[in-house]
Design a protein around this motif. Structure first.
Motif, PDB file in Angstrom:
ATOM      1  N   VAL A 180      32.500  41.443  42.259  1.00 32.76           N
ATOM      2  CA  VAL A 180      33.350  42.600  42.575  1.00 32.76           C
ATOM      3  C   VAL A 180      34.760  42.207  42.166  1.00 32.76           C
ATOM      4  N   PHE A 181      35.312  42.972  41.244  1.00 28.47           N
ATOM      5  CA  PHE A 181      36.524  42.569  40.542  1.00 28.47           C
ATOM      6  C   PHE A 181      37.571  43.674  40.709  1.00 28.47           C
TER       7      PHE A 181
ATOM      8  N   LEU B  72      34.764  44.575  31.235  1.00 22.92           N
ATOM      9  CA  LEU B  72      33.973  43.648  32.051  1.00 22.92           C
ATOM     10  C   LEU B  72      32.759  44.283  32.733  1.00 22.92           C
ATOM     11  N   SER B  73      32.871  45.550  33.117  1.00 23.64           N
ATOM     12  CA  SER B  73      31.997  46.043  34.191  1.00 23.64           C
ATOM     13  C   SER B  73      30.719  46.727  33.742  1.00 23.64           C
ATOM     14  N   ASP B  74      29.743  46.734  34.680  1.00 27.08           N
ATOM     15  CA  ASP B  74      28.587  47.626  34.577  1.00 27.08           C
ATOM     16  C   ASP B  74      28.943  48.985  35.176  1.00 27.08           C
ATOM     17  N   ARG B  75      29.725  48.936  36.270  1.00 23.28           N
ATOM     18  CA  ARG B  75      30.156  50.179  36.921  1.00 23.28           C
ATOM     19  C   ARG B  75      31.586  50.018  37.395  1.00 23.28           C
ATOM     20  N   ILE B  76      32.293  51.140  37.418  1.00 21.93           N
ATOM     21  CA  ILE B  76      33.688  51.125  37.877  1.00 21.93           C
ATOM     22  C   ILE B  76      33.805  52.079  39.073  1.00 21.93           C
TER      23      ILE B  76
ATOM     24  N   SER C 178      33.789  46.809  39.075  1.00 26.61           N
ATOM     25  CA  SER C 178      35.241  46.742  39.261  1.00 26.61           C
ATOM     26  C   SER C 178      35.693  47.819  40.226  1.00 26.61           C
ATOM     27  N   LEU C 179      36.728  47.484  41.009  1.00 32.14           N
ATOM     28  CA  LEU C 179      37.401  48.463  41.868  1.00 32.14           C
ATOM     29  C   LEU C 179      38.757  48.735  41.254  1.00 32.14           C
ATOM     30  N   ILE C 180      39.076  50.003  41.081  1.00 30.92           N
ATOM     31  CA  ILE C 180      40.369  50.359  40.509  1.00 30.92           C
ATOM     32  C   ILE C 180      40.896  51.535  41.328  1.00 30.92           C
ATOM     33  N   GLY C 181      42.202  51.615  41.496  1.00 35.04           N
ATOM     34  CA  GLY C 181      42.759  52.718  42.276  1.00 35.04           C
ATOM     35  C   GLY C 181      44.214  52.455  42.582  1.00 35.04           C
ATOM     36  N   PRO C 182      44.917  53.475  43.071  1.00 37.52           N
ATOM     37  CA  PRO C 182      46.360  53.339  43.281  1.00 37.52           C
ATOM     38  C   PRO C 182      46.694  52.219  44.269  1.00 37.52           C
ATOM     39  N   SER C 183      47.896  51.691  44.120  1.00 39.79           N
ATOM     40  CA  SER C 183      48.369  50.652  45.032  1.00 39.79           C
ATOM     41  C   SER C 183      48.283  51.158  46.471  1.00 39.79           C
ATOM     42  N   GLY C 184      47.719  50.344  47.343  1.00 44.98           N
ATOM     43  CA  GLY C 184      47.637  50.714  48.759  1.00 44.98           C
ATOM     44  C   GLY C 184      46.371  51.480  49.124  1.00 44.98           C
ATOM     45  N   CYS C 185      45.418  51.636  48.176  1.00 45.95           N
ATOM     46  CA  CYS C 185      44.221  52.437  48.496  1.00 45.95           C
ATOM     47  C   CYS C 185      43.154  51.623  49.226  1.00 45.95           C
ATOM     48  N   GLY C 186      43.397  50.344  49.446  1.00 46.51           N
ATOM     49  CA  GLY C 186      42.480  49.564  50.285  1.00 46.51           C
ATOM     50  C   GLY C 186      41.562  48.608  49.543  1.00 46.51           C
ATOM     51  N   LYS C 187      41.861  48.324  48.289  1.00 42.90           N
ATOM     52  CA  LYS C 187      40.986  47.432  47.500  1.00 42.90           C
ATOM     53  C   LYS C 187      40.948  46.034  48.117  1.00 42.90           C
ATOM     54  N   SER C 188      42.126  45.484  48.422  1.00 47.60           N
ATOM     55  CA  SER C 188      42.147  44.126  48.992  1.00 47.60           C
ATOM     56  C   SER C 188      41.525  44.119  50.380  1.00 47.60           C
ATOM     57  N   THR C 189      41.760  45.191  51.132  1.00 50.80           N
ATOM     58  CA  THR C 189      41.171  45.281  52.473  1.00 50.80           C
ATOM     59  C   THR C 189      39.644  45.232  52.364  1.00 50.80           C
TER      60      THR C 189
ATOM     61  N   LEU D 294      30.830  36.785  43.826  1.00 51.85           N
ATOM     62  CA  LEU D 294      32.190  36.393  43.459  1.00 51.85           C
ATOM     63  C   LEU D 294      33.097  37.604  43.654  1.00 51.85           C
ATOM     64  N   LEU D 295      34.093  37.453  44.541  1.00 53.87           N
ATOM     65  CA  LEU D 295      35.017  38.548  44.850  1.00 53.87           C
ATOM     66  C   LEU D 295      36.371  38.173  44.267  1.00 53.87           C
ATOM     67  N   MET D 296      36.887  38.994  43.357  1.00 54.50           N
ATOM     68  CA  MET D 296      38.113  38.607  42.647  1.00 54.50           C
ATOM     69  C   MET D 296      39.148  39.726  42.756  1.00 54.50           C
ATOM     70  N   ASP D 297      40.299  39.396  43.341  1.00 50.63           N
ATOM     71  CA  ASP D 297      41.335  40.399  43.588  1.00 50.63           C
ATOM     72  C   ASP D 297      42.468  40.237  42.581  1.00 50.63           C
TER      73      ASP D 297
END
Ligand SMILES: Nc1ncnc2c1ncn2[C@@H]1O[C@H](COP(=O)(O)OP(=O)(O)OP(=O)(O)O)[C@@H](O)[C@H]1O
Ligand SMILES: [Mg+2]
Length: 266
Positions: A191-192, A203-207, A38-49, A158-161
């Protein structure tokens, strides 16, 4: 350990972006095949990018990206990638069933197995909406159609935003379990992206915790909870410890991202 996804020295600046900072800077990430990250982080940190670059929809300025040993574009051409984007893009003139069936019609890999649209809709609890059109659905229903459509081709990656962000808590939990079941049955790297600490831990193995301005990897945390993540595991004390660790990491990532002075948590 087979490499699922490898990212080395990735930097991305959006063309025409008004701020001089890159959206992503020096991203290094290695995800073994079949891992759930999983990717987690503040809004605008580039997750969707980052997800769009992995999906081959956008290009990095510098660095290397490979999915199962291929470039994102090659992997995408081989139909190895399923993407659920942050705003579900459905074709408005097709019914829900036709939208879900479409990738199987136009993109099918030779000899590959695909799921029937009705099975997929049942998996996301939308069998009764098969003949409706996208404009007749709620935001959470549209998200579920997008998830069903991405699962249909049985992609390797599988890439899930934020696929469950618009769902009520119970539907969200049910779909998390569905997703884990499918991920365990199929050889898929996931990648979620999520803003929910709990969802990331369940969900994750790693965050991967990211920080903003510019988007960077702040910390990568292992989730050493046993699988399957049944109710006993999810309600156990270690779950809370892990949630606290992710929250602490997010908080320091938030500070590292030099949040504006007028945006301070209560
Ligand atoms: N097409 C674009 N053109 C210019 N700047 C962009 C573009 N897309 C994104 N950005 C900028 O890049 C940065 C990262 O955006 P991105 O959408 O990747 O963030 P995010 O982490 O997904 O945020 P959120 O959690 O709010 O969805 C932001 O500063 C955003 O303004
Ligand atoms: Mg986003």
């Amino acid at each position: 350990m087979t490499a699922g996804i490898e990212v080395r020295g990735l930097t991305k600046r959006h063309p025409g972006a008004r701020l001089d900072r890159p959206a992503l800077q020096n991203i290094d990430l290695e995800i073994p095949h079949r891992q759930f990250v999983s990717l987690i982080g503040p809004s605008g940190c580039g997750k969707s990018t980052l997800l769009r670059i992995l999906a081959g929809l956008d290009r990095a300025d510098t660095g290397q990206v490979s999915l199962l040993g291929r470039s994102p574009k090659q992997a995408s051409r081989r139909k190895a990638i399923g993407l659920v984007s942050q705003t579900p893009a459905l074709l408005p003139w097709l019914t829900v069933r036709q939208n879900v069936a479409l990738p199987g019609k136009v993109n099918r890999r030779a000899g590959s197995k695909i799921d029937s649209p009705d099975e997929l809709l049942r998996a996301v609890g939308l069998e009764e909406s098969a003949d409706q059109y996208p404009h007749e659905l709620s935001g959470g229903m549209l998200q579920r159609v997008a998830v069903a459509r991405a699962l249909g081709l049985r992609p390797d990656v599988l890439l899930m935003d934020e696929p469950f962000s618009a769902l009520d808590e119970f539907t969200r939990e049910a779909l998390q379990y569905q997703l884990l079941g499918l991920w365990q049955q199929r050889a898929t790297t996931v990648v979620f992206v999520t803003h929910s600490v709990r969802e990331a831990v369940v969900l994750s193995d790693r965050i991967v915790v990211m920080s903003a301005r510019p988007g960077r990897i702040h910390e990568v945390l292992d989730v050493d909870l046993p699988r399957p993540r049944d109710r006993k595991v999810v309600k156990g004390p270690h779950m809370h410890d892990l949630e606290d660790r992710v929250r602490a990491s997010l908080q320091s990532a938030w500070k590292a991202g030099a949040a504006p002075d007028d945006l301070v948590p209560l």
